[in-house]
Design an enzyme around this catalytic site. Structure first.
Site, PDB file in Angstrom:
ATOM      1  N   ASN A   8      49.650  28.420  38.843  1.00 31.67           N
ATOM      2  CA  ASN A   8      47.333  28.266  38.653  1.00 31.67           C
ATOM      3  C   ASN A   8      47.526  28.875  37.338  1.00 31.67           C
ATOM      4  O   ASN A   8      47.944  29.910  36.706  1.00 31.67           O
ATOM      5  CB  ASN A   8      48.261  30.234  39.528  1.00 31.67           C
ATOM      6  CG  ASN A   8      46.755  30.454  39.570  1.00 31.67           C
ATOM      7  OD1 ASN A   8      45.654  30.206  39.121  1.00 31.67           O
ATOM      8  ND2 ASN A   8      46.898  31.257  40.267  1.00 31.67           N
ATOM      9  N   LYS A  10      44.810  29.557  36.424  1.00 26.71           N
ATOM     10  CA  LYS A  10      43.635  30.800  36.427  1.00 26.71           C
ATOM     11  C   LYS A  10      42.223  29.701  35.720  1.00 26.71           C
ATOM     12  O   LYS A  10      42.248  29.135  36.609  1.00 26.71           O
ATOM     13  CB  LYS A  10      44.572  31.883  35.918  1.00 26.71           C
ATOM     14  CG  LYS A  10      45.234  32.400  36.524  1.00 26.71           C
ATOM     15  CD  LYS A  10      45.540  33.837  36.625  1.00 26.71           C
ATOM     16  CE  LYS A  10      46.877  34.092  37.126  1.00 26.71           C
ATOM     17  NZ  LYS A  10      47.917  35.503  36.992  1.00 26.71           N
ATOM     18  N   HIS A  92      44.485  35.115  46.227  1.00 26.23           N
ATOM     19  CA  HIS A  92      45.113  35.876  45.216  1.00 26.23           C
ATOM     20  C   HIS A  92      44.285  36.943  44.774  1.00 26.23           C
ATOM     21  O   HIS A  92      43.475  37.411  45.072  1.00 26.23           O
ATOM     22  CB  HIS A  92      44.604  34.853  43.515  1.00 26.23           C
ATOM     23  CG  HIS A  92      45.665  34.864  43.089  1.00 26.23           C
ATOM     24  ND1 HIS A  92      45.530  36.472  42.425  1.00 26.23           N
ATOM     25  CD2 HIS A  92      46.799  33.939  42.216  1.00 26.23           C
ATOM     26  CE1 HIS A  92      46.240  35.909  41.819  1.00 26.23           C
ATOM     27  NE2 HIS A  92      47.162  35.045  41.481  1.00 26.23           N
ATOM     28  N   GLU A  94      43.481  38.653  42.538  1.00 30.28           N
ATOM     29  CA  GLU A  94      42.356  39.555  42.029  1.00 30.28           C
ATOM     30  C   GLU A  94      41.326  38.411  42.086  1.00 30.28           C
ATOM     31  O   GLU A  94      39.778  38.854  42.175  1.00 30.28           O
ATOM     32  CB  GLU A  94      42.618  37.843  40.676  1.00 30.28           C
ATOM     33  CG  GLU A  94      44.024  37.860  39.409  1.00 30.28           C
ATOM     34  CD  GLU A  94      44.576  37.074  38.651  1.00 30.28           C
ATOM     35  OE1 GLU A  94      44.059  36.067  38.465  1.00 30.28           O
ATOM     36  OE2 GLU A  94      45.901  37.157  37.727  1.00 30.28           O
ATOM     37  N   GLU A 158      53.912  38.152  46.291  1.00 29.14           N
ATOM     38  CA  GLU A 158      53.757  38.244  44.228  1.00 29.14           C
ATOM     39  C   GLU A 158      52.946  39.952  44.795  1.00 29.14           C
ATOM     40  O   GLU A 158      51.389  40.274  44.445  1.00 29.14           O
ATOM     41  CB  GLU A 158      51.789  37.464  44.020  1.00 29.14           C
ATOM     42  CG  GLU A 158      52.085  36.160  44.246  1.00 29.14           C
ATOM     43  CD  GLU A 158      50.852  35.292  42.440  1.00 29.14           C
ATOM     44  OE1 GLU A 158      51.722  34.595  42.545  1.00 29.14           O
ATOM     45  OE2 GLU A 158      49.683  35.694  42.832  1.00 29.14           O
ATOM     46  N   GLY A 164      51.439  38.968  35.201  1.00 24.53           N
ATOM     47  CA  GLY A 164      50.693  39.537  33.994  1.00 24.53           C
ATOM     48  C   GLY A 164      51.749  40.702  33.130  1.00 24.53           C
ATOM     49  O   GLY A 164      50.990  41.128  32.344  1.00 24.53           O
ATOM     50  N   SER A 196      55.261  37.234  36.951  1.00 23.75           N
ATOM     51  CA  SER A 196      56.418  36.958  35.891  1.00 23.75           C
ATOM     52  C   SER A 196      57.360  35.972  35.753  1.00 23.75           C
ATOM     53  O   SER A 196      58.409  36.840  35.494  1.00 23.75           O
ATOM     54  CB  SER A 196      56.339  38.735  35.320  1.00 23.75           C
ATOM     55  OG  SER A 196      54.939  38.999  35.558  1.00 23.75           O
TER      56      SER A 196
HETATM   57  O1  LIG Z   1      49.258  33.220  40.458  1.00 25.37           O
HETATM   58  C1  LIG Z   1      49.928  33.352  40.070  1.00 25.37           C
HETATM   59  C2  LIG Z   1      50.593  34.875  39.496  1.00 25.37           C
HETATM   60  O2  LIG Z   1      49.553  35.771  39.128  1.00 25.37           O
HETATM   61  C3  LIG Z   1      51.769  34.827  38.505  1.00 25.37           C
HETATM   62  O3  LIG Z   1      50.594  35.341  37.184  1.00 25.37           O
HETATM   63  P1  LIG Z   1      51.814  35.478  35.749  1.00 25.37           P
HETATM   64  O4  LIG Z   1      52.708  34.673  36.593  1.00 25.37           O
HETATM   65  O5  LIG Z   1      51.308  35.315  34.366  1.00 25.37           O
HETATM   66  O6  LIG Z   1      52.553  37.360  36.104  1.00 25.37           O
END
Ligand SMILES: O=C[C@H](O)COP(=O)(O)O
Length: 234
Positions: A8, A10, A92, A94, A158, A164, A196
């Site tokens: 992802n 983002k 998600h 977010e 998640e 993150g 993470s």
């Molecule tokens: O979509 C992915 C997740 O939000 C995980 O993000 P991350 O690997 O940066 O913690």
């Protein structure tokens, strides 16, 4: 079914990042897992062209629950499929933090499936909810209200506090939650873990029972790092 290792990106990327798709295809020419990259929608078609003739799938990060029409700023699932998406991330955290409801996630999933996209439905609890002992019930309620009524889809667990932050859920936390989700949804959907995931912990996480893959944010932006995670899959 193969494990799914999904990137992802983002709101990161540029049309030049098509070169990352070609780089990844070279780094993992014969992956044992399914590989998916979900770039920003604005470069989805460019990435999709770069992924042509590789085994890398391209996905969207969201879609509208509506069909084409007066919906300013929304992304039509039919058009996303047309320009090369085969998956779509929905719900998600977010986006949930910005007001996305379970009902809307469910409606989007229905529309996505109708248009030939495979949704990845994201669920997860906050740190306060985990500390209050309600993680499983929170996730259960999200699943009940946001999963589509039929069709093929995957789920991504998640924990919000692990996204993150560099904090990963423990093996025990992941195993317990994935088993609880499996009991709720039955045998079919893959249950990805996200939060993470990085080269250093991928093998351990992907080896946990009922973990069907990973949804990777930060560590998916560099192809060497993402390729190592792909190679940790089975
Ligand atoms: O979509 C992915 C997740 O939000 C995980 O993000 P991350 O690997 O940066 O913690």
């Amino acid at each position: 079914m193969k494990q799914l290792i999904a990137a992802n990106w983002k709101m990161n990327g540029h049309p030049d990042w098509a070169s990352k798709v070609r780089q990844l295809a070279k780094l993992v020419p014969a992956p044992s897992a399914e590989i998916l990259i979900c770039p920003p929608h604005l470069i989805l078609d460019t990435l999709s062209a770069a992924a042509d003739e590789t085994s890398i799938a391209i996905g969207a990060q969201d879609c509208s629950e509506f069909s084409a029409g007066a919906h300013t700023g929304e992304s039509d699932a039919a058009l996303l499929a047309e320009i090369g998406a085969s998956y779509v991330i929905l719900g998600h955290s977010e986006r949930r933090a910005a007001g996305e409801t379970d009902a809307r996630v469910k409606a989007k999933a229905g529309r996505a499936i109708e248009q030939g996209l495979r949704p990845i439905i994201c669920v997860g609890e906050s740190l306060a909810q985990r500390e209050a002992g309600s993680a499983v019930s929170v996730v259960g309620a999200q699943l009940q209200a946001s999963l589509p009524d039929g069709g093929e889809f995957d789920i991504a667990y998640e924990p919000i506090w692990a996204i993150g932050t560099g904090k990963t859920a423990t093996v025990t936390d992941i195993a317990e939650m994935h088993t609880a989700i499996r009991d709720m949804v039955g045998e079919t959907p893959r249950i990805l873990y996200g939060g993470s995931v990085k080269p250093a912990n991928a093998q351990e996480i992907l080896g946990i029972m009922n973990v069907g893959g990973a949804l990777v944010g930060g560590a998916s932006l560099e192809m060497e790092s993402f390729a190592t995670i792909v190679q940790a899959a089975h």
